[in-house]
Every structure is written in C-alpha cells, then in structure tokens.
Motif scaffolding. Structure first.
Motif, PDB file in Angstrom:
ATOM      1  N   GLN A 427       0.851  -1.180   0.000  1.00 12.15           N
ATOM      2  CA  GLN A 427       0.000   0.000   0.000  1.00 12.15           C
ATOM      3  C   GLN A 427       0.893   1.237   0.000  1.00 12.15           C
ATOM      4  OE1 GLN A 427      -2.509  -0.758   3.502  1.00 12.15           O
ATOM      5  NE2 GLN A 427      -4.168  -1.356   2.136  1.00 12.15           N
ATOM      6  N   PHE A 428       0.401   2.336  -0.583  1.00 17.90           N
ATOM      7  CA  PHE A 428       1.212   3.538  -0.751  1.00 17.90           C
ATOM      8  C   PHE A 428       0.443   4.762  -0.245  1.00 17.90           C
ATOM      9  CE2 PHE A 428       2.389   0.496  -4.006  1.00 17.90           C
ATOM     10  CZ  PHE A 428       3.779   0.508  -3.973  1.00 17.90           C
ATOM     11  N   ALA A 429       1.223   5.746   0.242  1.00 14.86           N
ATOM     12  CA  ALA A 429       0.618   7.012   0.668  1.00 14.86           C
ATOM     13  C   ALA A 429       1.564   8.152   0.332  1.00 14.86           C
ATOM     14  CB  ALA A 429       0.311   6.996   2.164  1.00 14.86           C
ATOM     15  N   LEU A 430       0.988   9.284  -0.039  1.00 11.10           N
ATOM     16  CA  LEU A 430       1.755  10.495  -0.294  1.00 11.10           C
ATOM     17  C   LEU A 430       1.178  11.632   0.551  1.00 11.10           C
ATOM     18  CD1 LEU A 430       2.055  10.399  -4.202  1.00 11.10           C
ATOM     19  CD2 LEU A 430       3.709   9.572  -2.520  1.00 11.10           C
ATOM     20  N   PHE A 431       2.073  12.377   1.208  1.00  9.82           N
ATOM     21  CA  PHE A 431       1.681  13.550   1.983  1.00  9.82           C
ATOM     22  C   PHE A 431       2.373  14.761   1.348  1.00  9.82           C
ATOM     23  CE2 PHE A 431       1.417   9.949   4.803  1.00  9.82           C
ATOM     24  CZ  PHE A 431       0.271  10.170   5.564  1.00  9.82           C
ATOM     25  N   SER A 432       1.605  15.800   1.068  1.00 11.32           N
ATOM     26  CA  SER A 432       2.178  16.946   0.371  1.00 11.32           C
ATOM     27  C   SER A 432       1.676  18.263   0.938  1.00 11.32           C
ATOM     28  CB  SER A 432       1.834  16.878  -1.123  1.00 11.32           C
ATOM     29  OG  SER A 432       2.205  18.072  -1.785  1.00 11.32           O
ATOM     30  N   LYS A 433       2.616  19.164   1.234  1.00 11.60           N
ATOM     31  CA  LYS A 433       2.247  20.500   1.710  1.00 11.60           C
ATOM     32  C   LYS A 433       1.475  21.268   0.641  1.00 11.60           C
ATOM     33  CE  LYS A 433       4.744  24.192   1.310  1.00 11.60           C
ATOM     34  NZ  LYS A 433       5.746  25.279   1.380  1.00 11.60           N
ATOM     35  N   SER A 434       1.865  21.105  -0.600  1.00 10.25           N
ATOM     36  CA  SER A 434       1.284  21.907  -1.689  1.00 10.25           C
ATOM     37  C   SER A 434       0.298  21.130  -2.542  1.00 10.25           C
ATOM     38  CB  SER A 434       2.409  22.465  -2.571  1.00 10.25           C
ATOM     39  OG  SER A 434       3.286  23.263  -1.808  1.00 10.25           O
ATOM     40  N   GLY A 435      -0.175  19.995  -2.039  1.00 10.37           N
ATOM     41  CA  GLY A 435      -1.181  19.244  -2.768  1.00 10.37           C
ATOM     42  C   GLY A 435      -0.599  18.445  -3.917  1.00 10.37           C
ATOM     43  N   PHE A 436      -1.435  18.148  -4.904  1.00  3.93           N
ATOM     44  CA  PHE A 436      -1.065  17.234  -5.978  1.00  3.93           C
ATOM     45  C   PHE A 436      -1.502  17.804  -7.328  1.00  3.93           C
ATOM     46  CE2 PHE A 436      -1.900  15.050  -2.030  1.00  3.93           C
ATOM     47  CZ  PHE A 436      -0.752  14.281  -1.859  1.00  3.93           C
ATOM     48  N   VAL A 437      -0.816  17.368  -8.372  1.00  7.90           N
ATOM     49  CA  VAL A 437      -1.183  17.837  -9.708  1.00  7.90           C
ATOM     50  C   VAL A 437      -2.576  17.318 -10.065  1.00  7.90           C
ATOM     51  CG1 VAL A 437       1.210  17.944 -10.464  1.00  7.90           C
ATOM     52  CG2 VAL A 437      -0.089  15.830 -10.818  1.00  7.90           C
ATOM     53  N   ASP A 438      -3.237  18.028 -10.944  1.00 10.59           N
ATOM     54  CA  ASP A 438      -4.599  17.662 -11.333  1.00 10.59           C
ATOM     55  C   ASP A 438      -4.659  16.228 -11.864  1.00 10.59           C
ATOM     56  OD1 ASP A 438      -5.365  20.189 -10.660  1.00 10.59           O
ATOM     57  OD2 ASP A 438      -5.317  20.984 -12.712  1.00 10.59           O
ATOM     58  N   PHE A 451      -2.734  12.785   0.757  1.00 14.95           N
ATOM     59  CA  PHE A 451      -3.120  13.663   1.855  1.00 14.95           C
ATOM     60  C   PHE A 451      -2.459  15.030   1.678  1.00 14.95           C
ATOM     61  CE2 PHE A 451      -3.138   9.315   3.374  1.00 14.95           C
ATOM     62  CZ  PHE A 451      -4.357   9.207   4.025  1.00 14.95           C
ATOM     63  N   ASN A 452      -3.274  16.093   1.725  1.00 17.27           N
ATOM     64  CA  ASN A 452      -2.732  17.452   1.736  1.00 17.27           C
ATOM     65  C   ASN A 452      -2.860  18.025   3.142  1.00 17.27           C
ATOM     66  OD1 ASN A 452      -5.428  18.204   2.031  1.00 17.27           O
ATOM     67  ND2 ASN A 452      -5.705  18.594  -0.153  1.00 17.27           N
ATOM     68  N   LEU A 453      -2.536  19.301   3.306  1.00 15.35           N
ATOM     69  CA  LEU A 453      -2.565  19.892   4.645  1.00 15.35           C
ATOM     70  C   LEU A 453      -3.972  19.943   5.226  1.00 15.35           C
ATOM     71  CD1 LEU A 453       0.001  22.846   4.477  1.00 15.35           C
ATOM     72  CD2 LEU A 453       0.330  20.516   5.324  1.00 15.35           C
ATOM     73  N   THR A 454      -4.976  20.131   4.378  1.00 20.06           N
ATOM     74  CA  THR A 454      -6.355  20.129   4.865  1.00 20.06           C
ATOM     75  C   THR A 454      -6.722  18.772   5.451  1.00 20.06           C
ATOM     76  OG1 THR A 454      -6.993  21.788   3.216  1.00 20.06           O
ATOM     77  CG2 THR A 454      -8.770  20.504   4.218  1.00 20.06           C
ATOM     78  N   ASP A 455      -6.274  17.717   4.805  1.00 19.51           N
ATOM     79  CA  ASP A 455      -6.530  16.367   5.323  1.00 19.51           C
ATOM     80  C   ASP A 455      -5.852  16.171   6.683  1.00 19.51           C
ATOM     81  OD1 ASP A 455      -7.924  15.626   2.957  1.00 19.51           O
ATOM     82  OD2 ASP A 455      -6.005  15.241   1.962  1.00 19.51           O
TER      83      ASP A 455
END
Length: 463
Positions: A427-438, A451-455
């Motif tokens: 399983q994989f997860a990505l956490f990003s301060k600036s979100g993700f590309v469309d 997951f972004n900062l709102t999450d």
C-alpha cells in the motif's frame, strides 16, 4: 498559565487515587516536559502535601520536608533526626487524614543520601499500604529514576502501583496550543517541538518570524540559552556534548560522521552518545525493517525539535545574533527553514499514519518508521508481518504540487525494501504541503492514498 491536554495521565492518576487501597506512583521524564504542572493540576482539588526537593545539604532537605508535613496537617514542627523518623512521622499523620503526597525532584534527595529508597521502602511496606493515601515520586533525571526507583536493584522495585513516563506533546496534542493555520502550525512546531514551556511562550497572535526573533534570537529571552542551561544542569563538562548535538543537528547522523565533525574518537564518542540518549536529547534510529539490537546501520537524531532548531540556527550564529538578530533571521534562518521543517513534517505524517490506523482508515501495521539502505530512503514504512503487508509513504514539504515523478520513484524504491515474501501486499501514501497535480488521484488505484494539509488538519481535529 493554562493547563493543556494530559487527559490520559490525569485519568490514570485519578483512577489510582480512587482505588480502595494505597497508591504509589512514579512520574518521570526529561526537564521542561510538564511533570510538575501535571501533578499540581492533579492535586489542586484534593488534600495534598507537595514537597519540592532542592540541591542542598541533606539536613536542610529533611528539615524542609518535615516542615511541609507539619504545615499540611496544621501542627507544630517536631524535632526529627533522620529520614526514617521523618517518614514515620508522615505515616502517623496519614493514619488520621488521607493525602496525596508528592515528592518532586526526588533525585536531588538521592544525591545527598543514596539510602533514601530504602527508607521509602520501609514507609510503603509498613505504613502507606495500610492507608488510602497516595505517594508520588517525581524526577527529571530519567536515568536516576529508572535505576534507583524503577530498576530491579532498587529497594522500591515491585512496590509501585503505576508509573507515568511523561513525553512531550505530539503535534496533534500541541495543535490545541498553536492557533496558527495548519501550515504555520507545523512550522511553529518545528521550532518549539512539543515541550509545554516552549509552546506556551510563543504568542500566536504574532507571526512565527516575530516569535522566533522575540523568544529565541533575543539574548535576553528564556530560550536563547536554554540548551546550555539544560546541559549544565545535567552535566559537569557539557562542551563535548554541545558539539555532538550541533553536529547531529547539522546533518552528521552516523557515528563516523559525528566523530569526523567533532574530532572525538569512536571509543569516547560511544559513551557520550549513550549519555545523551539517557538524557533523551539524542535518539538512535535504525531502519524499521532492521533489529534495533543487531543493526549496524544506526543513525542519530536530536530528540527535541527546539534543540534541533537551536543547534542548527542559533549556536553557529551567536556572534551575529548578538549584533543583528533580524539579519540572521532574514539571511540565514528564513531561507533554510523549509529544509528544517521538512524533517518535522515527516514526524507529523508518521503521527497521521498511526491515527489513520487507529481509526481503521488504514489497515493495521505493527511497526511504522523510516527505512534506508545505501542511497535509497523511504520516509515512512509500515510493517504488518502477520498479513505480509507493507506500507510505503513519502512526505513532501515543497512549494510545488506532487506529481507522477514521486509516484514512479516510490514504486521503484519499493523494490529495494527487502521484507516479506515476493507476493506481499503493498500500500502507498503520499503527503504533500502543496497538494497534488490535477487528476493524479484519479489515475492511481485503490492501493494509493493522498493527503494534503487540509486532510492533516482534519485528522488533528478528530474528523
């Protein structure tokens, strides 16, 4: 000062206090973590006797202790000649009136008389256990508390009815104090860490830049000399320990790198590292897939965010800070702060993984931590041996949204993580301060979570 969190610890003390028999609790943890505040909050609404030991002669320590007992029971101070008589006097008083008895900074008493644990053993066995009262021994010297109070060789071994190893606040706990938005809250936590004293010094009506300059970079501020104070309190000659902490904070994390940066040979260095670990100022880490006892791939990290910040930005720039602190912040700290915060962000995301596991939104994992081998590193790896399942996650504190490159990179790294059978589940997860590309989320299958900062904010708020 407002008292924050610690519901679990207060609940444990409350349960012990309400039990039908006596209670003997041990509370310990490194300095500034909030032990005294916890015990004073617990004692506030119940009859108690609170004695704070000091570094002074044994006779004066004992006199003050007896004075405290007499004052608590509204009596004239009796003449007491020894610790055995002092505790016998306390026991006699507890036969008539129930109390919570707190002896804070207990290691200071042991420094003057190493027989203190034996006197307390006799007090517990012969008097306390026949009452409904509660005794709490508290101390900041973790090594002394673990050896002289909790250790197998201690006369008090087996007498305690409970213990609290008080830790700094996690980011989720600290979020109650830090009133910035989630991004600035993570930045702020990377400076103060979870130490309650440091957290509550900041004024969250001001910007983070203002708080750093006011409370860390000002030569008159409490935090300006705090690490030196902590080390001088614990160690007679702290110079080499200071140099080791600075080396680790600057990125020299293996024993060989630390030795090269400090000039300390490997033999003496191992003793210094062990002492700093006992003081909980350094942590030794190994890849999550390796054995802590057997692995030779160990790395060290400064165990406190504030100390990591201080040794990275304050200690190397003391002279400049004395002359022009604002220039140091603008020219040195602010440009490099994102790199510093990136490490904290990984810890925050690790907390988030555990929270997702507790909620059942992630499958269970028995171990979660960092992994590395050679040049390859993965920020977070979770192991589920019973189910042959592996979690791999990356955390990016960058200004640009995360795209397909990181997805491909993590898939490649997964092949290097030698753990479990060939048909393991991944399983994989990505956490990003600036979100993700469309459209990234739409193009990934169900084995991926983003997951972004709102999450992260929603996770912190229990939503």
């Amino acid at each position: 000062m407002t008292f924050y969190d610690r519901e679990d610890e207060l609940g444990a003390l409350e349960t012990a206090y309400k039990s039908p028999d006596h209670a003997f609790y041990v509370v310990y943890g490194r300095r500034r973590v909030g032990k005294t505040a916890l015990l004073k909050e617990f004692c506030a609404d119940r009859p108690h006797l609170y004695y704070l030991a000091a570094q002074e002669a044994e006779n004066r320590q004992r006199e003050k202790f007896v004075e405290q007992i007499a004052d608590s029971f509204d009596e004239r101070v009796p003449r007491i000649d020894g610790w055995d008589d002092a505790f016998e006097y306390l026991g006699e008083k507890l036969e008539t009136e129930e109390r919570v008895v707190v002896i804070d900074e207990f290691p200071y008493l042991i420094e003057e008389n190493e027989s203190l644990p034996s006197y307390i053993q006799a007090f517990v066995d012969e008097q306390l256990q026949h009452t409904d009262s509660m005794l709490v021994l508290c101390g900041s010297s973790v090594s002394v508390m673990e050896s002289e109070v909790l250790g197998h060789e201690s006369p008090l071994y087996g007498r305690r009815t409970g213990q609290i190893d008080l830790q700094p606040f996690s980011f989720q706990q600290a979020r109650e104090v830090i009133s910035y938005d989630i991004g600035d809250a993570i930045r702020s936590y990377s400076v103060t860490g979870g130490t309650p004293l440091y957290l509550t010094l900041f004024d969250y009506e001001q910007s983070l830049a203002e708080n750093i300059q006011t409370h860390v970079l000002s030569p008159t501020a409490v935090l300006y000399n705090e690490p030196e104070f902590l080390l001088r309190t614990e160690l007679r000659n702290p110079a080499r320990y200071l140099s080791i902490l600075e080396a680790v904070a600057m990125g020299h994390t293996t024993p060989n790198e630390i030795s090269g940066a400090t000039g300390i040979d490997s033999g003496p260095l191992s003793k210094y590292l062990q002492t700093l670990r006992q003081l909980r100022l350094l942590e030794r880490t190994v890849p999550v897939t390796a054995s802590k006892q057997k692995s030779k791939r160990s790395r060290y990290r400064v165990a406190d965010e504030f100390l990591r910040f201080w040794f990275r930005f304050v200690e190397p720039n003391r002279s400049s800070i004395e002359e022009a602190p604002s220039l140091v912040f603008d020219g040195t700290i602010e440009p490099d702060l994102p790199r510093h915060v990136a490490t904290t962000f990984e810890d925050v995301c690790t907390e988030a993984v555990w929270e997702l596991i507790r909620r059942g939104e992630f499958d269970p994992y028995s171990a979660v931590g960092r992994w590395w081998y050679g040049e390859d590193e993965v920020d977070i790896v979770g192991l589920a041996p019973d189910d042959d399942r592996l979690l791999l996650a990356e955390c990016k504190w960058t200004s640009n949204p995360v795209g397909h490159g990181l997805v491909d990179d993590l898939r490649t790294k997964a092949e290097s993580v030698r753990w479990g059978p060939d048909d393991r589940t991944e399983q994989f997860a990505l956490f990003s301060k600036s979100g993700f590309v469309d459209e990234l989320a739409d193009e990934l299958d169900g084995t991926w979570s983003l997951f972004n900062l709102t999450d992260l904010e929603q996770l912190c708020n229990g939503r």
